[in-house]
Design a protein around this motif. Structure first.
Motif, PDB file in Angstrom:
ATOM      1  N   SER A 113       0.938  -1.159   0.067  1.00  0.00           N
ATOM      2  CA  SER A 113       0.081   0.243  -0.106  1.00  0.00           C
ATOM      3  C   SER A 113       0.887   1.380   0.032  1.00  0.00           C
ATOM      4  N   ILE A 114       2.004   1.360   0.753  1.00  0.00           N
ATOM      5  CA  ILE A 114       2.609   2.224   0.770  1.00  0.00           C
ATOM      6  C   ILE A 114       3.412   2.647  -0.413  1.00  0.00           C
ATOM      7  N   ALA A 115       3.839   1.586  -1.255  1.00  0.00           N
ATOM      8  CA  ALA A 115       4.444   1.632  -2.506  1.00  0.00           C
ATOM      9  C   ALA A 115       3.588   2.455  -3.811  1.00  0.00           C
ATOM     10  N   LEU A 116       2.333   1.805  -3.487  1.00  0.00           N
ATOM     11  CA  LEU A 116       1.234   1.989  -4.550  1.00  0.00           C
ATOM     12  C   LEU A 116       0.769   3.599  -4.274  1.00  0.00           C
ATOM     13  N   HIS A 118       2.793   5.987  -2.734  1.00  0.00           N
ATOM     14  CA  HIS A 118       3.739   6.648  -3.223  1.00  0.00           C
ATOM     15  C   HIS A 118       3.834   6.975  -4.776  1.00  0.00           C
ATOM     16  N   ALA A 119       3.461   5.803  -5.365  1.00  0.00           N
ATOM     17  CA  ALA A 119       3.565   5.911  -6.873  1.00  0.00           C
ATOM     18  C   ALA A 119       2.546   6.902  -7.334  1.00  0.00           C
TER      19      ALA A 119
ATOM     20  N   THR B  64       7.953   3.461 -14.422  1.00  0.00           N
ATOM     21  CA  THR B  64       7.203   3.833 -13.433  1.00  0.00           C
ATOM     22  C   THR B  64       7.703   3.126 -12.479  1.00  0.00           C
ATOM     23  N   VAL B  65       7.914   3.621 -11.165  1.00  0.00           N
ATOM     24  CA  VAL B  65       8.791   2.862 -10.153  1.00  0.00           C
ATOM     25  C   VAL B  65       7.655   2.722  -8.655  1.00  0.00           C
ATOM     26  N   LEU B  66       7.533   1.677  -8.296  1.00  0.00           N
ATOM     27  CA  LEU B  66       6.712   1.246  -7.303  1.00  0.00           C
ATOM     28  C   LEU B  66       7.853   0.664  -6.262  1.00  0.00           C
ATOM     29  N   GLN B  67       8.105   1.432  -5.050  1.00  0.00           N
ATOM     30  CA  GLN B  67       9.093   1.410  -4.136  1.00  0.00           C
ATOM     31  C   GLN B  67       8.632   0.756  -2.935  1.00  0.00           C
ATOM     32  N   LEU B  68       9.148  -0.577  -2.841  1.00  0.00           N
ATOM     33  CA  LEU B  68       8.573  -1.335  -1.420  1.00  0.00           C
ATOM     34  C   LEU B  68       9.579  -0.937  -0.457  1.00  0.00           C
ATOM     35  N   PRO B  69       9.094  -0.243   0.806  1.00  0.00           N
ATOM     36  CA  PRO B  69      10.006   0.026   1.812  1.00  0.00           C
ATOM     37  C   PRO B  69      10.768  -1.014   2.559  1.00  0.00           C
ATOM     38  N   CYS B  80       2.323  -6.638  -5.622  1.00  0.00           N
ATOM     39  CA  CYS B  80       2.313  -5.037  -5.840  1.00  0.00           C
ATOM     40  C   CYS B  80       2.082  -4.604  -7.183  1.00  0.00           C
ATOM     41  N   ARG B  83      -1.415  -5.383  -8.457  1.00  0.00           N
ATOM     42  CA  ARG B  83      -2.306  -4.512  -8.042  1.00  0.00           C
ATOM     43  C   ARG B  83      -2.090  -3.239  -8.772  1.00  0.00           C
ATOM     44  N   TRP B  84      -1.288  -2.624  -9.067  1.00  0.00           N
ATOM     45  CA  TRP B  84      -1.013  -1.420  -9.839  1.00  0.00           C
ATOM     46  C   TRP B  84      -1.647  -1.727 -11.061  1.00  0.00           C
TER      47      TRP B  84
END
Lengths: 137, 253
Positions: A113-116, A118-119, B64-69, B80, B83-84
């Motif tokens: 959810s954080i990654a999505l 953030h994007a 496009t970058v999805l950055q997982l923490p 992830c 989902r995007w």
């Protein structure tokens, strides 16, 4: 008191072991209560550890109290106490595994959810910078 | 890529996206993104908690970058990305590694194979024509066992169930976005097995794999033996996800 101590020592057959068992069970119980009061341990786990401490204490120090149940199971009081404590430890272990598995799933959900989000924020910011209207995000 | 594949790719480009899970792949991710761009497809990189500059490099390369923490593993990174993709209206996702092993020029043929077979999941196989891939005996044995099990679930021959070069199409894509296996081999073999069992159409087509452009492969004997044992355990103890069959068109079941 002297008679009790004598019985205890007699029961365990080893004064050092008797004192160790007593110290261990009391420390475990006191520590569990202290952690519970500080909010570092949930009630569920505190009760589990107190149960383990109680088993060790009763079996190790007041062996005659559990003797009827122990003999019904063809166990000595000490064996009964250790078995009960072992079962409690196993239950706590299984419960912890379930909890940790759930936490891993929650962790994953949160990270995704954080990654999505953030994007999405990046996209909105880039749209605003360009001065465009809202688009897919 | 064949001209038919190129035409098919160009016709519906807007609904497709290339999903690239990446963990510490700063050395190779840029060239992969640029090769994907040459195919006229958008790329989304899921940076799986990298400690290097993977996200920065990927952004600079235009993805496009999805950055997982935190590091979730390939399965988590893929879900992830799925989902995007679903949230942004894509109906087809092409899954491609960031280490350069998967040649984006093969994407056109993969998509064509998926379209022709009407497949929901199409796997690019290294073994179908035995192009450019070698491995240890233990690993090959494990692969054979996994392939047999995967073929049974897919009701079609599958030779490379652990390949991560895939095309995923709706309605399976939405199912993957909801739930995607993350256990060992779950992101490759597990997802394929579960999809086949749920009635989705799973097919395979030959692709050429390249040497890794970066990273460290774990192909020594000990690692291969470990892989073999874990693969057998995975097959024996398989506790996968169960996708719903409701979304599978009746004619395709």
């Amino acid at each position: 008191m002297e008679a009790r101590l004598s019985m205890m020592l007699c029961f365990l057959g080893n004064p050092v072991l008797a004192v160790s068992v007593l110290a261990f069970s009391l420390t475990l119980a006191v520590l569990s209560v202290a952690l519970l009061r500080r909010g570092d341990l949930t009630m569920r786990y505190a009760l589990g550890w107190i149960f383990v401490a109680t088993c060790v204490f009763l079996g190790g120090v007041f062996g005659e109290l559990v003797e009827p149940i122990a003999s019904a199971l063809s166990l000595s009081p000490r064996e009964f106490a250790m078995t009960a404590a072992g079962c409690a430890l196993l239950a706590i272990g299984v419960q912890l595994s379930i909890t940790v598995s759930g936490l891993i799933g929650q962790d994953r959900e949160l990270a995704e959810s954080i990654a999505l989000l953030h994007a999405r924020i990046e996209l909105i910011e880039s749209i605003e910078e360009r001065g465009d209207g809202p688009s897919e995000c | 890529m064949s001209s038919a594949a190129a035409r098919g790719l160009a016709a519906v480009t807007s609904k497709k996206v290339v999903l690239i899970p990446a963990f510490n792949e700063q050395a190779t991710v840029e060239s992969v993104i640029s090769e994907v761009a040459q195919m006229g497809l958008p790329a989304v990189v899921v940076d799986d908690g990298s400690s290097d500059r993977t996200a920065v490099v990927a952004r600079r390369a235009g993805a496009t970058v999805l950055q997982l923490p935190i590091n979730l593993g390939v399965g988590g990174a893929l879900r992830c990305g799925f989902r995007w993709a679903v949230a942004n209206g894509y109906s087809t996702v092409i899954q491609c590694d960031a280490d350069g092993q998967h040649d984006p020029r093969e994407i056109g043929d993969l998509i064509t194979a998926a379209s022709e077979a009407g497949a929901h999941l199409t796997v690019g196989s290294r073994f179908l024509e035995r192009k450019g891939f070698d491995s240890t005996a233990f690993r090959r044995l494990a692969m054979r066992q996994l392939a047999r099990t995967a073929s049974r679930s897919a009701r079609a021959p599958i030779t490379d169930p652990t390949s991560g070069f895939r095309v995923i199409r709706e309605p399976l894509l939405s199912q993957f976005a909801e739930e995607y296996p993350t256990h060992y081999l779950g992101d490759t073999f597990g997802a394929l097995y579960d999809s086949g069992r749920a009635g989705f159409i799973v097919r395979e087509t030959a692709v050429r794999m390249r040497e890794r452009a970066g990273g460290t492969p774990s192909a020594n004997t000990l690692a291969s033996l470990r892989y073999l044992l874990r693969a057998f355990l995975t097959v024996a103890l398989r506790s996968g996800h169960r996708y719903s069959r409701e979304d599978v068109p009746t004619a395709e079941k």
